[in-house]
Design a protein around this motif. Sequence first.
Motif, PDB file in Angstrom:
ATOM      1  N   GLY A 101      52.751  30.351  26.470  1.00  0.00           N
ATOM      2  CA  GLY A 101      52.912  29.611  25.219  1.00  0.00           C
ATOM      3  C   GLY A 101      51.657  29.643  24.367  1.00  0.00           C
ATOM      4  N   LEU A 102      50.483  29.545  25.022  1.00  0.00           N
ATOM      5  CA  LEU A 102      49.218  29.611  24.279  1.00  0.00           C
ATOM      6  C   LEU A 102      49.007  30.999  23.673  1.00  0.00           C
ATOM      7  CD1 LEU A 102      46.876  27.624  26.699  1.00  0.00           C
ATOM      8  CD2 LEU A 102      47.644  26.907  24.428  1.00  0.00           C
ATOM      9  N   VAL A 103      49.271  32.035  24.455  1.00  0.00           N
ATOM     10  CA  VAL A 103      49.120  33.409  23.946  1.00  0.00           C
ATOM     11  C   VAL A 103      49.982  33.603  22.700  1.00  0.00           C
ATOM     12  CG1 VAL A 103      49.648  35.833  24.441  1.00  0.00           C
ATOM     13  CG2 VAL A 103      48.440  34.444  26.145  1.00  0.00           C
ATOM     14  N   ARG A 104      51.239  33.159  22.791  1.00  0.00           N
ATOM     15  CA  ARG A 104      52.148  33.319  21.639  1.00  0.00           C
ATOM     16  C   ARG A 104      51.690  32.485  20.448  1.00  0.00           C
ATOM     17  NH1 ARG A 104      55.698  33.374  25.972  1.00  0.00           N
ATOM     18  NH2 ARG A 104      56.132  31.131  25.780  1.00  0.00           N
ATOM     19  N   ALA A 105      51.241  31.261  20.687  1.00  0.00           N
ATOM     20  CA  ALA A 105      50.843  30.371  19.587  1.00  0.00           C
ATOM     21  C   ALA A 105      49.608  30.897  18.862  1.00  0.00           C
ATOM     22  CB  ALA A 105      50.594  28.962  20.123  1.00  0.00           C
ATOM     23  N   TYR A 106      48.593  31.287  19.620  1.00  0.00           N
ATOM     24  CA  TYR A 106      47.367  31.779  18.970  1.00  0.00           C
ATOM     25  C   TYR A 106      47.626  33.096  18.245  1.00  0.00           C
ATOM     26  CZ  TYR A 106      44.301  28.169  20.817  1.00  0.00           C
ATOM     27  OH  TYR A 106      43.685  26.972  21.062  1.00  0.00           O
ATOM     28  N   GLY A 107      48.377  33.991  18.874  1.00  0.00           N
ATOM     29  CA  GLY A 107      48.709  35.254  18.206  1.00  0.00           C
ATOM     30  C   GLY A 107      49.524  35.032  16.949  1.00  0.00           C
ATOM     31  N   ARG A 108      50.490  34.108  17.026  1.00  0.00           N
ATOM     32  CA  ARG A 108      51.340  33.827  15.862  1.00  0.00           C
ATOM     33  C   ARG A 108      50.547  33.184  14.725  1.00  0.00           C
ATOM     34  NH1 ARG A 108      55.647  29.359  16.550  1.00  0.00           N
ATOM     35  NH2 ARG A 108      55.522  28.630  14.430  1.00  0.00           N
ATOM     36  N   ALA A 109      49.613  32.284  15.078  1.00  0.00           N
ATOM     37  CA  ALA A 109      48.791  31.639  14.045  1.00  0.00           C
ATOM     38  C   ALA A 109      48.003  32.678  13.255  1.00  0.00           C
ATOM     39  CB  ALA A 109      47.852  30.614  14.681  1.00  0.00           C
ATOM     40  N   VAL A 110      47.410  33.637  13.967  1.00  0.00           N
ATOM     41  CA  VAL A 110      46.651  34.690  13.282  1.00  0.00           C
ATOM     42  C   VAL A 110      47.595  35.597  12.497  1.00  0.00           C
ATOM     43  CG1 VAL A 110      45.136  36.689  13.593  1.00  0.00           C
ATOM     44  CG2 VAL A 110      44.766  34.620  14.944  1.00  0.00           C
ATOM     45  N   GLY A 111      48.713  35.984  13.102  1.00  0.00           N
ATOM     46  CA  GLY A 111      49.656  36.880  12.428  1.00  0.00           C
ATOM     47  C   GLY A 111      50.187  36.304  11.136  1.00  0.00           C
ATOM     48  N   GLN A 112      50.558  35.017  11.144  1.00  0.00           N
ATOM     49  CA  GLN A 112      51.099  34.410   9.928  1.00  0.00           C
ATOM     50  C   GLN A 112      50.030  34.268   8.851  1.00  0.00           C
ATOM     51  OE1 GLN A 112      53.498  30.906  10.511  1.00  0.00           O
ATOM     52  NE2 GLN A 112      54.930  31.967  11.859  1.00  0.00           N
ATOM     53  N   THR A 113      48.781  34.067   9.266  1.00  0.00           N
ATOM     54  CA  THR A 113      47.696  33.987   8.278  1.00  0.00           C
ATOM     55  C   THR A 113      47.423  35.362   7.675  1.00  0.00           C
ATOM     56  OG1 THR A 113      46.763  32.178   9.577  1.00  0.00           O
ATOM     57  CG2 THR A 113      45.362  33.131   7.873  1.00  0.00           C
ATOM     58  N   LEU A 114      47.426  36.400   8.521  1.00  0.00           N
ATOM     59  CA  LEU A 114      47.214  37.759   8.006  1.00  0.00           C
ATOM     60  C   LEU A 114      48.324  38.180   7.046  1.00  0.00           C
ATOM     61  CD1 LEU A 114      45.955  39.658  11.178  1.00  0.00           C
ATOM     62  CD2 LEU A 114      44.596  38.776   9.274  1.00  0.00           C
ATOM     63  N   ASP A 115      49.533  37.625   7.240  1.00  0.00           N
ATOM     64  CA  ASP A 115      50.629  37.928   6.316  1.00  0.00           C
ATOM     65  C   ASP A 115      50.289  37.525   4.885  1.00  0.00           C
ATOM     66  OD1 ASP A 115      52.201  38.980   8.321  1.00  0.00           O
ATOM     67  OD2 ASP A 115      53.371  37.150   8.624  1.00  0.00           O
ATOM     68  N   ALA A 116      49.407  36.522   4.741  1.00  0.00           N
ATOM     69  CA  ALA A 116      49.044  36.025   3.411  1.00  0.00           C
ATOM     70  C   ALA A 116      47.789  36.690   2.851  1.00  0.00           C
ATOM     71  CB  ALA A 116      48.824  34.503   3.475  1.00  0.00           C
ATOM     72  N   VAL A 117      47.206  37.604   3.620  1.00  0.00           N
ATOM     73  CA  VAL A 117      45.968  38.269   3.216  1.00  0.00           C
ATOM     74  C   VAL A 117      46.292  39.568   2.491  1.00  0.00           C
ATOM     75  CG1 VAL A 117      43.913  39.449   4.099  1.00  0.00           C
ATOM     76  CG2 VAL A 117      44.615  37.270   5.089  1.00  0.00           C
ATOM     77  N   ARG A 118      45.539  39.855   1.441  1.00  0.00           N
ATOM     78  CA  ARG A 118      45.659  41.146   0.756  1.00  0.00           C
ATOM     79  C   ARG A 118      44.581  42.068   1.326  1.00  0.00           C
ATOM     80  NH1 ARG A 118      43.246  43.367  -3.903  1.00  0.00           N
ATOM     81  NH2 ARG A 118      44.519  44.986  -4.860  1.00  0.00           N
ATOM     82  N   PRO A 119      44.971  43.001   2.206  1.00  0.00           N
ATOM     83  CA  PRO A 119      43.960  43.839   2.854  1.00  0.00           C
ATOM     84  C   PRO A 119      43.294  44.813   1.889  1.00  0.00           C
ATOM     85  CG  PRO A 119      46.163  44.497   3.550  1.00  0.00           C
ATOM     86  CD  PRO A 119      46.323  43.305   2.648  1.00  0.00           C
ATOM     87  N   VAL A 120      42.054  45.154   2.222  1.00  0.00           N
ATOM     88  CA  VAL A 120      41.295  46.153   1.473  1.00  0.00           C
ATOM     89  C   VAL A 120      41.094  47.348   2.388  1.00  0.00           C
ATOM     90  CG1 VAL A 120      39.088  46.663   0.369  1.00  0.00           C
ATOM     91  CG2 VAL A 120      40.097  44.381   0.137  1.00  0.00           C
ATOM     92  N   ARG A 121      41.535  48.531   1.953  1.00  0.00           N
ATOM     93  CA  ARG A 121      41.366  49.733   2.767  1.00  0.00           C
ATOM     94  C   ARG A 121      39.931  50.231   2.643  1.00  0.00           C
ATOM     95  NH1 ARG A 121      42.260  55.467   2.841  1.00  0.00           N
ATOM     96  NH2 ARG A 121      42.418  55.569   0.591  1.00  0.00           N
ATOM     97  N   MET A 122      39.278  50.392   3.798  1.00  0.00           N
ATOM     98  CA  MET A 122      37.902  50.862   3.819  1.00  0.00           C
ATOM     99  C   MET A 122      37.881  52.336   4.215  1.00  0.00           C
ATOM    100  SD  MET A 122      36.350  48.063   2.987  1.00  0.00           S
ATOM    101  CE  MET A 122      34.618  48.165   3.414  1.00  0.00           C
ATOM    102  N   VAL A 123      37.028  53.100   3.552  1.00  0.00           N
ATOM    103  CA  VAL A 123      36.917  54.531   3.833  1.00  0.00           C
ATOM    104  C   VAL A 123      35.453  54.881   4.095  1.00  0.00           C
ATOM    105  CG1 VAL A 123      38.945  55.155   2.457  1.00  0.00           C
ATOM    106  CG2 VAL A 123      36.694  55.070   1.375  1.00  0.00           C
ATOM    107  N   PRO A 124      35.214  55.922   4.909  1.00  0.00           N
ATOM    108  CA  PRO A 124      33.829  56.325   5.155  1.00  0.00           C
ATOM    109  C   PRO A 124      33.210  56.934   3.904  1.00  0.00           C
ATOM    110  CG  PRO A 124      35.360  57.815   6.256  1.00  0.00           C
ATOM    111  CD  PRO A 124      36.179  56.716   5.664  1.00  0.00           C
ATOM    112  N   ALA A 125      31.941  56.617   3.711  1.00  0.00           N
ATOM    113  CA  ALA A 125      31.189  57.152   2.575  1.00  0.00           C
ATOM    114  C   ALA A 125      29.767  57.424   3.036  1.00  0.00           C
ATOM    115  CB  ALA A 125      31.202  56.173   1.401  1.00  0.00           C
ATOM    116  N   VAL A 126      29.091  58.287   2.322  1.00  0.00           N
ATOM    117  CA  VAL A 126      27.711  58.649   2.653  1.00  0.00           C
ATOM    118  C   VAL A 126      26.782  57.990   1.634  1.00  0.00           C
ATOM    119  CG1 VAL A 126      26.076  60.560   2.914  1.00  0.00           C
ATOM    120  CG2 VAL A 126      28.462  60.839   3.642  1.00  0.00           C
ATOM    121  N   VAL A 127      25.739  57.335   2.147  1.00  0.00           N
ATOM    122  CA  VAL A 127      24.737  56.754   1.252  1.00  0.00           C
ATOM    123  C   VAL A 127      23.912  57.897   0.659  1.00  0.00           C
ATOM    124  CG1 VAL A 127      22.706  55.273   1.064  1.00  0.00           C
ATOM    125  CG2 VAL A 127      24.638  54.582   2.507  1.00  0.00           C
ATOM    126  N   MET A 128      23.894  57.962  -0.657  1.00  0.00           N
ATOM    127  CA  MET A 128      23.163  59.011  -1.370  1.00  0.00           C
ATOM    128  C   MET A 128      21.955  58.385  -2.059  1.00  0.00           C
ATOM    129  SD  MET A 128      25.099  61.607  -0.716  1.00  0.00           S
ATOM    130  CE  MET A 128      24.875  62.942  -1.896  1.00  0.00           C
TER     131      MET A 128
END
Length: 200
Positions: A101-128
């Motif tokens: 029950g704890l595993v499901r609750a903690y995982g679900r709490a994070v999952g539902q919060t991430l559902d409301a997040v607008r992710p930013v895609r990160m890409v590799p870049a070289v410092v020039m």
Amino acid sequence: MVEREIEVRRSRFICAVARVGAEEEARAFAAGRRRAHPGAAHTCTAFAIGGERSPARGDDDGEPGGTAGAPMLDTLLRRGFSDTVAVVTRYFGGVLLGAGGLVRAYGRAVGQTLDAVRPVRMVPAVVMAVRIGHAHAGRLESDLRASPYEVRDVGYGEDVVIETAVERAGLAGFEEWVATASAGRARVSRGKVVFTPSDG
């Protein structure tokens, strides 16, 4: 920061997620959440920073081993989130949930919060590093700031060194751009690989 709350058998699970750039920032965010909820039974944390070999941790904060931090971290990684910390604050509701029950609750709490997040895609870049004499630095820095290339830092010494990060696919184009913009006066050198937000 994005925050969401779920209730499981009278226990409240308040999850907050935030973007962080280093392990110290993640730990500071968790400490702030702990101070914000001094009456909570547990303040569990998970964070992933950078690429595959970079820090990724989960902390159960007194919950049975592997029932909080691990499912929280698993949810972050499974969803493809990095440079992110998740903190779940639990107010105990008087009913034991058991390990599953704890595993499901903690995982679900994070999952539902991430559902409301607008992710930013990160890409590799070289410092020039773009090195140019003082007499022509102001113009080149101004042109760089008006260009699609983000200026990360400017250092002043014998020459002026302007740092920017360029996606790998655009390295040759950037070097050509600098040569044209500086009339061949600037020297460009490549540095470390970093991750930057993608426009795509």
